[in-house]
Design a protein around this motif. Sequence first.
Motif, mmCIF file in Angstrom:
data_model
loop_
_atom_site.group_PDB
_atom_site.id
_atom_site.type_symbol
_atom_site.label_atom_id
_atom_site.label_comp_id
_atom_site.label_asym_id
_atom_site.label_seq_id
_atom_site.Cartn_x
_atom_site.Cartn_y
_atom_site.Cartn_z
ATOM 1 N N GLU A 68 11.211 11.540 -11.719
ATOM 2 C CA GLU A 68 10.340 12.698 -13.064
ATOM 3 C C GLU A 68 10.877 13.241 -13.760
ATOM 4 O O GLU A 68 10.839 13.935 -14.846
ATOM 5 N N LYS A 114 5.716 13.364 -1.353
ATOM 6 C CA LYS A 114 5.722 12.551 -2.337
ATOM 7 C C LYS A 114 4.496 11.660 -1.672
ATOM 8 O O LYS A 114 3.685 11.011 -2.447
ATOM 9 N N ASP A 118 2.282 12.560 -4.980
ATOM 10 C CA ASP A 118 2.200 12.095 -6.353
ATOM 11 C C ASP A 118 0.639 11.207 -6.272
ATOM 12 O O ASP A 118 0.677 10.356 -7.335
ATOM 13 N N GLU A 147 4.999 6.413 -11.418
ATOM 14 C CA GLU A 147 4.188 7.913 -10.255
ATOM 15 C C GLU A 147 3.653 6.390 -9.045
ATOM 16 O O GLU A 147 3.593 7.067 -7.043
ATOM 17 N N HIS A 150 6.237 6.001 -6.531
ATOM 18 C CA HIS A 150 6.628 7.477 -5.751
ATOM 19 C C HIS A 150 5.852 7.562 -4.555
ATOM 20 O O HIS A 150 6.142 7.998 -3.693
#
Length: 237
Positions: A68, A114, A118, A147, A150
């Motif tokens: 991130e 998350k 995400d 991503e 995540h």
Amino acid sequence: MSTTASQPVKTVAEFPAAAAEFKDAIRKIVRSHAVNELYGAQVFDEPAISFAPTPYAKWLTCRVAMEEYGHHVRFRELGEQIGIPAAELVPGEKKPLSIFAFPLATWEEFCVIKLLADLAEILQVEDLLQCTFHPLRNLARMTMPEERFHAQFGRDFCVELCRTPEGRAKVQDAINRYFPLLPAFFGASGSRNNATFRRLGIKQRRNEEMRADYLERARVLVEDELKLTLPEIAGTA
Ligand SMILES: [Fe+2]
Ligand SMILES: [Fe+2]
């Protein structure tokens, strides 16, 4: 010469010659990604390292935090190359997005963030994959696998937590409190900014289309896969 959707801007070197409207629109998007990636890393990912319950979870959380921060660095670098002042590329006086207005206090909350935030970010990045500004499109392509990791991290840990009744109750509770912040992340329905982004070929979809897609994908994750309940949100249908 003005830039239209059919005339991609292929390099940073071509950017100064693009139409003012195109440059403003690109700067707006790059600025918001640079700020939000850093803000999210500071308020969620870095603090979550101390909540991670095992060495393995801590290691994976460190990796998420590192990525991130890395997203911020990439967007900031692009922002600097296209003339955005450095002070605008980090969180400043502007109020942070409502998705960040959640004081992170537990590991379960982080796993839910998350899982759900995400996923929302994946939709935003997906929308830039065909962007007419190729440096931004390329950045979206580089960011996407991370991503996805995540969101998968959130899913895997939520599945694990849901194996016990207490864990399940905590995940449901975190979903109940965090999920209502997410629909607003996609912006206003009928947004003029979004209409400009689509006309210039920078974005593909309307805010309301992305929101509806998101709500359906979140529902599949929470209800079909985790067998939990997604809270009803007023005014998002
Ligand atoms: Fe990110
Ligand atoms: Fe992420």
